[in-house]
Design a protein around this motif. Structure first.
Motif, short mmCIF file in Angstrom:
data_model
loop_
_atom_site.label_atom_id
_atom_site.label_comp_id
_atom_site.label_asym_id
_atom_site.label_seq_id
_atom_site.Cartn_x
_atom_site.Cartn_y
_atom_site.Cartn_z
N PHE A 34 0.80 -1.22 0.00
CA PHE A 34 0.00 0.00 0.00
C PHE A 34 0.83 1.28 0.00
O PHE A 34 0.29 2.36 -0.22
CB PHE A 34 -0.92 0.02 1.23
N GLY A 35 2.12 1.19 0.26
CA GLY A 35 2.93 2.39 0.40
C GLY A 35 3.00 2.82 1.87
O GLY A 35 2.14 2.46 2.68
N PRO A 36 4.02 3.61 2.24
CA PRO A 36 4.23 3.96 3.66
C PRO A 36 3.05 4.70 4.26
O PRO A 36 2.65 4.42 5.40
CB PRO A 36 5.50 4.83 3.62
N PHE A 37 2.47 5.68 3.52
CA PHE A 37 1.41 6.51 4.11
C PHE A 37 0.16 5.67 4.40
O PHE A 37 -0.34 5.64 5.53
CB PHE A 37 1.06 7.66 3.16
N TRP A 38 -0.36 4.99 3.37
CA TRP A 38 -1.61 4.25 3.57
C TRP A 38 -1.39 3.04 4.46
O TRP A 38 -2.33 2.62 5.16
CB TRP A 38 -2.19 3.83 2.22
N ALA A 39 -0.20 2.46 4.43
CA ALA A 39 0.07 1.34 5.34
C ALA A 39 -0.05 1.80 6.79
O ALA A 39 -0.61 1.08 7.64
CB ALA A 39 1.46 0.77 5.08
N GLU A 40 0.42 3.00 7.09
CA GLU A 40 0.31 3.52 8.45
C GLU A 40 -1.14 3.85 8.80
O GLU A 40 -1.61 3.58 9.92
CB GLU A 40 1.19 4.77 8.60
#
Length: 721
Positions: A34-40
């Motif tokens: 998902f990528g760093p932003f959406w994963a967080e």
């Protein structure tokens, strides 16, 4: 009601997310997906462990409590209404119904009552009667006459009332099953027994085990081929706990079949369950969608991993020159500068010697099959010779996108060319500071742009795709020819000799001065390309920059030393000189190794040289001076089972049955109530009043009442006003 429906909608959406998003994976997998932003963001919402997240369990508990209270409050009323036919209704109340009619029957009261009861019974109505004294108003004289009357209460479709109880009870049961089969019981044990979850790689703490009699859990069991285990692992937010099983699972054999796309078509495990308590050994076969149930524990085939495959790796040193190899006594084995390394996937790290310091080798994976889409890779030969690829992860049920291809991280447009490019080994090299890079090297060459090339991949973090160094294969389908050229390029004496050969070949024999000039230009081009000299001398007082080789070094030299208007012509000339000098260097390395030289007229030789120039340039930026080539391997698989004990499963099944029954009863069964008032008219006939009510007013209700009028009253019926 609206609030409850909104909560049920949230539960349904959350359950769908939990089905689509694989639960309990390491965080790095979600960052990669998902990528760093959406994963967080998704992690903060608890979507990676949705069935054990606090808000999900809170909603379930709230629905259980609120719906149970609703059932407790309304069930007595519903049952009381269900048991009565409401035959006590007053005669005057019939005038309030939408469907009503009056009429006269010629039979006496007793015969009329019997006829009405017989007709209703034939149509399936449940009937009760009440005989009473009733007052009749004589409209002509205005006097009241008292006569005997009978109120008939009939009912049809009584199951509609029970549908409400069934549907609401189903919600309670399904939510209870979700609470039982989630991590609620495990979390309660962690709190009550003060258990200590631990992270992967840590030693199991003394209080890191659940009890063997744990009533509900969902755990993972890892079993390599030829081994047995009863220690499953329950993953929690804080870490993991060991869940002992009441029996041992031995994996006899793991089988997998693939589609042409590289996706697993079928994988199954032949297991033996050893139950020491009962002295029983039973053989089973577990595969996807075909679990095994034993002693209340369900064993699912979840995925498969490497179970400790043995690999044989050959280190190829990229920093040695031909003279160094010869001094080491390996002149006839120029591709080899160290003995082979035997390693086990997931085994203990090994130390490798390197010029910049020892490196720690950690072999992390072996993939026997790698199916890739090479159609786009053949169209995209980047100047840096690298390619990012998303290799197919065939270990789990849910796989990575097969549309990822060599040469680009984007989805390919157009036709795919799926090719099995053979086995590959994945390993990490960790330096003294603990920093590690991951490498993926393929055992066999793959044909790209008409040239067979070996792919040596590297990436700095797991979130990145692999960047591949493409090394052309020689006529023996090996890497030896390219490695000899690389080692010759590292040798200053061989560069000088190759430059002189190029000068003599490129200029007439009677032009010694021109030969010397061309030889000097070739020498400078080779030295720049090898990273042996700087494009421009460092200025006094400025710190020296690291040497840069490859094509970027030639580019820097042209930008610094050649006027802008002459750069294009000079660049073309310099590249031709470099290609010619490298070809002479290649043949020189082949002569030293006792191999016949190549002819520039051969198409294979030209393709090999074109690929070698790009590959040698890229090799200048390879992060370590060593490539580990996969020589051989002995695969060993391991199965990953999901073992569950789910007492709430049967509760959920019962809830589903009740939900189906309840929804069917509420939507497709209409409760109808019919009242028929029969009264003597004093002349031997019977006056009739009738009324019909229904839970839903539909056209069917209108037609049904018309039929009842014709059946019970005949032509004497008076239409409802």
């Amino acid at each position: 009601m609206r609030f409850a429906i909104a909560l049920l909608t949230v539960i349904c959406i959350a359950s769908a997310i939990g089905t689509v998003v694989k639960q309990g994976e390491p965080l790095v997998n979600y960052v990669d997906q998902f990528g760093p932003f959406w994963a967080e963001v998704f992690g903060a919402l608890g979507l990676y462990r949705i069935y054990s997240s606090g808000w999900f369990l809170t909603i379930l508990a709230f629905l259980v409590v609120s719906t149970s209270l609703c059932i407790a409050r309304n069930t007595p009323k519903i049952l009381a209404d269900w048991r009565t036919h409401k035959e006590h209704i007053r005669e005057q109340a019939l005038q309030a119904f939408r469907h009503r009619a009056t009429g006269v029957l010629t039979q006496p009261l007793g015969e009329a009552q019997a006829a009405v009861l017989r007709t209703l019974a034939q149509q399936g109505w449940s009937v009760k009667t009440q005989r009473r004294e009733a007052a009749a108003q004589d409209g002509a004289s205005g006097t009241a006459a008292i006569g005997e009357g009978v109120m008939i209460g009939a009912r049809l479709g009584a199951a509609n009332k029970l549908g409400y109880i069934a549907a609401h009870s189903a919600i309670v049961l399904i939510c209870l099953g979700g609470l039982f089969d989630g991590d609620l019981i495990v979390n309660a044990q962690v709190w009550a027994q003060k258990l200590q979850p631990f992270k992967g790689g840590m030693t199991e703490p003394e209080r890191g085990r659940l009890g063997e009699g744990n009533p509900a859990y969902r755990a993972q069991l890892f079993v390599p081929e030829g081994a047995r285990s009863n220690a499953a692992v329950v993953n929690l937010n804080e870490g993991m706990l060991v869940q002992p099983l009441p029996f041992e699972v031995e994996l006899k054999k793991f089988s997998v079949e693939y589609y042409a796309t590289g996706m697993p078509k079928r994988f199954a495990s032949d297991i033996v369950i050893h139950d020491a308590r009962k002295g029983v050994d039973k053989a089973f076969t577990v595969e996807v969608n075909h679990p095994v149930v034993y002693d209340g524990v369900t064993i699912f085939q979840s995925s498969f991993e490497d179970g400790g495959s043995s690999v044989q790796l050959k280190p190829l040193r990229l920093d040695l020159g031909t003279a160094q190899v010869a001094r080491a006594g390996q002149a006839t084995q120029a591709a080899q500068s160290a003995s082979s390394v035997a390693a086990v996937v997931g085994g203990a790290p090994q130390m490798l010697s390197a010029p910049a310091g020892d490196l720690q080798l950690e072999v992390t994976g072996l993939r026997v099959i790698n199916v890739e889409d090479v159609a786009q890779a053949q169209k995209s030969s980047a100047a840096d010779g690298t390619a990012s690829a998303g290799s197919n992860d065939v270990r789990g049920v849910n796989l990575a996108e097969l549309s990822k291809h060599l040469g680009s991280g984007a989805k390919p447009a157009g036709n795919k060319q799926l090719v099995n490019i053979g086995p590959s080994v994945i390993y990490k090299l960790r330096d003294a500071a603990g920093q590690a890079r991951e490498y993926q090297n393929y055992m066999a060459p793959v044909k790209l742009d008409g040239q067979q090339v070996f792919l040596f991949g590297v990436r700095d973090t797991p979130a990145e795709g692999f960047r591949y160094l493409r090394v052309p294969a020689d006529e023996d389908m090996g890497v030896q020819g390219w490695l000899r050229l690389r080692q010759a390029l590292n040798d200053g004496a061989m560069r000088a000799e190759a430059a002189q050969r190029f000068g003599r070949m490129a200029a007439p024999a009677d032009r010694a001065e021109l030969q010397a000039q061309l030889g000097g230009s070739a020498q400078r081009a080779l030295d720049l390309f090898a990273g042996a000299i700087r494009a421009t001398p460092a200025k006094p007082g400025q710190p020296s920059q690291p040497l840069v080789g490859g094509l970027p070094a030639l580019s820097d030299f042209i930008e610094q030393a050649v006027p802008a208007e002459q750069r294009e012509r000079t660049s073309a000339t310099l590249v031709r000189i470099l290609n010619g000098a490298l070809f002479e260097l290649l043949n020189l390395s082949r002569e030293r190794a006792g191999v016949a030289p190549l002819s520039p007229e051969q198409d294979e030789a030209r393709r090999f040289m074109t690929a070698s120039v790009l590959s040698l340039s890229d090799a200048m930026f390879y992060p370590v001076p060593m490539v580990l080539v996969l020589e051989g391997f002995v695969p060993k698989q391991a199965s990953v089972f999901q073992v569950t004990r789910t007492p709430g499963r049967n509760v959920v099944y019962l809830g589903c049955v009740l939900l189906i029954v309840g929804v069917f009863a509420m939507l497709y069964i209409r409760e109808r109530r019919l009242w028929v008032w029969l009264q003597e008219d004093g002349a031997g006939a019977t006056r009739v009043k009738m009324a019909l009510s229904s839970t839903r007013q539909t056209l069917d209700t209108d037609r049904e009442f018309e039929r009842l009028q014709r059946t019970l009253l005949g032509t004497t019926a008076a239409a409802s006003p």
